[in-house]
Write a protein that holds these residues in place. Structure first.
Motif, PDB file in Angstrom:
ATOM      1  N   LEU A 198      56.162  79.904  46.594  1.00 47.98           N
ATOM      2  CA  LEU A 198      55.815  78.569  47.089  1.00 47.98           C
ATOM      3  C   LEU A 198      54.535  78.070  46.439  1.00 47.98           C
ATOM      4  N   LEU A 199      53.515  78.927  46.440  1.00 43.83           N
ATOM      5  CA  LEU A 199      52.198  78.535  45.930  1.00 43.83           C
ATOM      6  C   LEU A 199      52.248  78.179  44.449  1.00 43.83           C
ATOM      7  N   LYS A 200      52.920  79.003  43.650  1.00 41.01           N
ATOM      8  CA  LYS A 200      52.965  78.781  42.205  1.00 41.01           C
ATOM      9  C   LYS A 200      53.837  77.574  41.832  1.00 41.01           C
ATOM     10  N   THR A 201      54.877  77.314  42.627  1.00 43.25           N
ATOM     11  CA  THR A 201      55.672  76.106  42.373  1.00 43.25           C
ATOM     12  C   THR A 201      54.825  74.870  42.653  1.00 43.25           C
ATOM     13  N   ASN A 202      54.048  74.913  43.724  1.00 37.33           N
ATOM     14  CA  ASN A 202      53.138  73.816  44.039  1.00 37.33           C
ATOM     15  C   ASN A 202      52.127  73.621  42.910  1.00 37.33           C
ATOM     16  N   GLU A 203      51.582  74.716  42.415  1.00 34.42           N
ATOM     17  CA  GLU A 203      50.616  74.647  41.308  1.00 34.42           C
ATOM     18  C   GLU A 203      51.276  74.072  40.057  1.00 34.42           C
ATOM     19  N   LEU A 204      52.482  74.514  39.796  1.00 32.92           N
ATOM     20  CA  LEU A 204      53.201  74.085  38.601  1.00 32.92           C
ATOM     21  C   LEU A 204      53.408  72.575  38.574  1.00 32.92           C
ATOM     22  N   ILE A 205      53.904  72.008  39.678  1.00 37.56           N
ATOM     23  CA  ILE A 205      54.213  70.579  39.678  1.00 37.56           C
ATOM     24  C   ILE A 205      52.962  69.710  39.786  1.00 37.56           C
ATOM     25  N   ASN A 206      51.860  70.289  40.258  1.00 38.13           N
ATOM     26  CA  ASN A 206      50.608  69.535  40.320  1.00 38.13           C
ATOM     27  C   ASN A 206      49.828  69.594  39.012  1.00 38.13           C
ATOM     28  N   ARG A 207      49.922  70.705  38.316  1.00 36.73           N
ATOM     29  CA  ARG A 207      49.169  70.854  37.062  1.00 36.73           C
ATOM     30  C   ARG A 207      49.902  70.282  35.856  1.00 36.73           C
ATOM     31  N   PHE A 208      51.230  70.219  35.932  1.00 39.99           N
ATOM     32  CA  PHE A 208      52.010  69.819  34.766  1.00 39.99           C
ATOM     33  C   PHE A 208      52.902  68.626  35.109  1.00 39.99           C
ATOM     34  N   PRO A 209      52.409  67.413  34.911  1.00 33.14           N
ATOM     35  CA  PRO A 209      53.181  66.207  35.238  1.00 33.14           C
ATOM     36  C   PRO A 209      54.530  66.135  34.531  1.00 33.14           C
ATOM     37  N   ASP A 210      54.606  66.720  33.334  1.00 32.88           N
ATOM     38  CA  ASP A 210      55.873  66.694  32.602  1.00 32.88           C
ATOM     39  C   ASP A 210      56.935  67.547  33.296  1.00 32.88           C
ATOM     40  N   VAL A 211      56.506  68.649  33.901  1.00 31.50           N
ATOM     41  CA  VAL A 211      57.435  69.504  34.656  1.00 31.50           C
ATOM     42  C   VAL A 211      57.894  68.777  35.917  1.00 31.50           C
ATOM     43  N   LEU A 212      56.959  68.139  36.600  1.00 35.16           N
ATOM     44  CA  LEU A 212      57.305  67.359  37.793  1.00 35.16           C
ATOM     45  C   LEU A 212      58.319  66.280  37.433  1.00 35.16           C
ATOM     46  N   ALA A 213      58.057  65.548  36.356  1.00 37.83           N
ATOM     47  CA  ALA A 213      58.960  64.469  35.943  1.00 37.83           C
ATOM     48  C   ALA A 213      60.343  65.013  35.577  1.00 37.83           C
ATOM     49  N   LYS A 214      60.359  66.173  34.946  1.00 39.04           N
ATOM     50  CA  LYS A 214      61.628  66.802  34.545  1.00 39.04           C
ATOM     51  C   LYS A 214      62.535  67.040  35.753  1.00 39.04           C
ATOM     52  N   TYR A 215      61.962  67.585  36.819  1.00 39.84           N
ATOM     53  CA  TYR A 215      62.782  67.903  37.989  1.00 39.84           C
ATOM     54  C   TYR A 215      62.999  66.695  38.891  1.00 39.84           C
ATOM     55  N   GLN A 216      62.081  65.744  38.861  1.00 37.02           N
ATOM     56  CA  GLN A 216      62.318  64.487  39.574  1.00 37.02           C
ATOM     57  C   GLN A 216      63.509  63.757  38.961  1.00 37.02           C
ATOM     58  N   ASN A 217      63.596  63.776  37.649  1.00 39.62           N
ATOM     59  CA  ASN A 217      64.705  63.116  36.963  1.00 39.62           C
ATOM     60  C   ASN A 217      66.011  63.890  37.141  1.00 39.62           C
ATOM     61  N   ARG A 218      65.895  65.193  37.190  1.00 41.72           N
ATOM     62  CA  ARG A 218      67.108  66.011  37.303  1.00 41.72           C
ATOM     63  C   ARG A 218      67.725  65.920  38.692  1.00 41.72           C
ATOM     64  N   PHE A 219      66.911  66.113  39.714  1.00 42.99           N
ATOM     65  CA  PHE A 219      67.441  66.163  41.067  1.00 42.99           C
ATOM     66  C   PHE A 219      67.438  64.775  41.698  1.00 42.99           C
ATOM     67  N   GLN A 220      68.524  64.075  41.510  1.00 41.43           N
ATOM     68  CA  GLN A 220      68.680  62.726  42.030  1.00 41.43           C
ATOM     69  C   GLN A 220      69.074  62.746  43.524  1.00 41.43           C
ATOM     70  N   TYR A 221      69.637  63.861  43.960  1.00 42.46           N
ATOM     71  CA  TYR A 221      70.057  63.996  45.359  1.00 42.46           C
ATOM     72  C   TYR A 221      69.522  65.323  45.897  1.00 42.46           C
ATOM     73  N   ILE A 222      68.626  65.249  46.858  1.00 46.66           N
ATOM     74  CA  ILE A 222      68.016  66.441  47.451  1.00 46.66           C
ATOM     75  C   ILE A 222      68.428  66.491  48.926  1.00 46.66           C
ATOM     76  N   LEU A 223      69.104  67.570  49.298  1.00 49.10           N
ATOM     77  CA  LEU A 223      69.601  67.709  50.667  1.00 49.10           C
ATOM     78  C   LEU A 223      69.021  68.985  51.268  1.00 49.10           C
ATOM     79  N   VAL A 224      68.443  68.865  52.442  1.00 50.89           N
ATOM     80  CA  VAL A 224      67.773  70.012  53.077  1.00 50.89           C
ATOM     81  C   VAL A 224      68.431  70.295  54.428  1.00 50.89           C
ATOM     82  N   ASP A 225      68.919  71.535  54.572  1.00 49.04           N
ATOM     83  CA  ASP A 225      69.500  71.956  55.853  1.00 49.04           C
ATOM     84  C   ASP A 225      68.417  72.639  56.683  1.00 49.04           C
ATOM     85  N   GLU A 226      68.404  72.424  57.974  1.00 49.93           N
ATOM     86  CA  GLU A 226      67.419  73.016  58.889  1.00 49.93           C
ATOM     87  C   GLU A 226      65.997  72.631  58.518  1.00 49.93           C
ATOM     88  N   TYR A 227      65.778  71.385  58.135  1.00 48.32           N
ATOM     89  CA  TYR A 227      64.433  70.922  57.758  1.00 48.32           C
ATOM     90  C   TYR A 227      63.494  70.968  58.949  1.00 48.32           C
TER      91      TYR A 227
END
Length: 227
Positions: A198-227
């Motif tokens: 959890l911690l490193k994924t948070n660090e990854l998307i905060n430190r690397f805007p290109d990585v964040l943009a990559k997955y924002q563009n990829r995941f157009q539909y995000i569905l969470v069970d038991e949120y």
């Protein structure tokens, strides 16, 4: 597909058939939330949404496996296997395998379970010559785990006087040193613990805007069970 939808009641059909926009489903246990989510994903895929663009986060990996099986029965197993589906930890582990080099980790990094982490914590306490009755390794690791789950890194810990004071009051003034050594040992071993996923994924998307943009563009539909 229509057979599956026709078996739903009106309240269940509404979220299944809503293709675009955010939604939240609030319902009691046993009311069919997971079933609705499963049929909604299958419906999206039948509407032409690429499974690569769908991310589904579930409460357990067992639930994810069962959901993927059911979706495969509706739209075909070959299509369903391309879904990113699992718990937060399993999905983030998969993501980190792809992006680990950006954080200085090998893609085949080891994932420590709680026993591995507790053994390492115990070894550090022993090497530092600390009183094991005061610095109880299970309690120390629990404290490390709690901080990581609150996204508090070693640096953030040392920048927070209240956290340090709390450990001093608990007669553990050297907790920060243990935390720092623990993190450094994991990194040198090419390992992450369960909380790091959890911690490193948070660090990854905060430190690397290109990585964040990559997955924002990829995941157009995000569905969470038991949120």
């Amino acid at each position: 597909m229509q057979d599956h939808i026709s078996q739903l009641n009106d309240a269940q059909k509404e979220p299944v058939l809503q293709k675009e926009g955010p939604m939240i489903i609030i319902a009691g246990a046993g009311s069919g939330k997971t079933r609705v989510l499963t049929i909604r994903i299958a419906y999206l895929m039948q509407q032409g949404i690429d499974p690569f663009n769908i991310l589904s986060l579930t409460f357990t990996n067992k639930a994810a496996k069962e959901m993927k099986k059911r979706i495969g029965e509706i739209v075909g197993a070959s299509e369903a296997k391309n879904l990113w589906m699992g718990t937060f930890h399993s999905v983030f582990a998969r993501l980190l395998r792809v992006e680990a080099d950006k954080l200085g980790y090998p893609s085949n990094f080891t994932i420590y379970d709680s026993q591995d982490s507790q053994r390492l914590t115990s070894a550090i306490i022993k090497e530092m010559g600390l009183d094991k009755d005061v610095y109880k390794y299970k309690q120390i690791f629990s404290r490390i785990s709690s901080l990581k789950n609150s996204l508090i890194t070693v640096r953030a810990y040392y920048n927070d006087a209240d956290l340090q004071e709390a450990d001093a009051m608990a007669r553990r003034p050297r907790f920060g040193e243990i935390y720092k050594e623990y993190v450094e040992r994991c990194f040198k071993a090419g390992a992450m613990d369960f909380d790091d996923l959890l911690l490193k994924t948070n660090e990854l998307i905060n430190r690397f805007p290109d990585v964040l943009a990559k997955y924002q563009n990829r995941f157009q539909y995000i569905l969470v069970d038991e949120y």
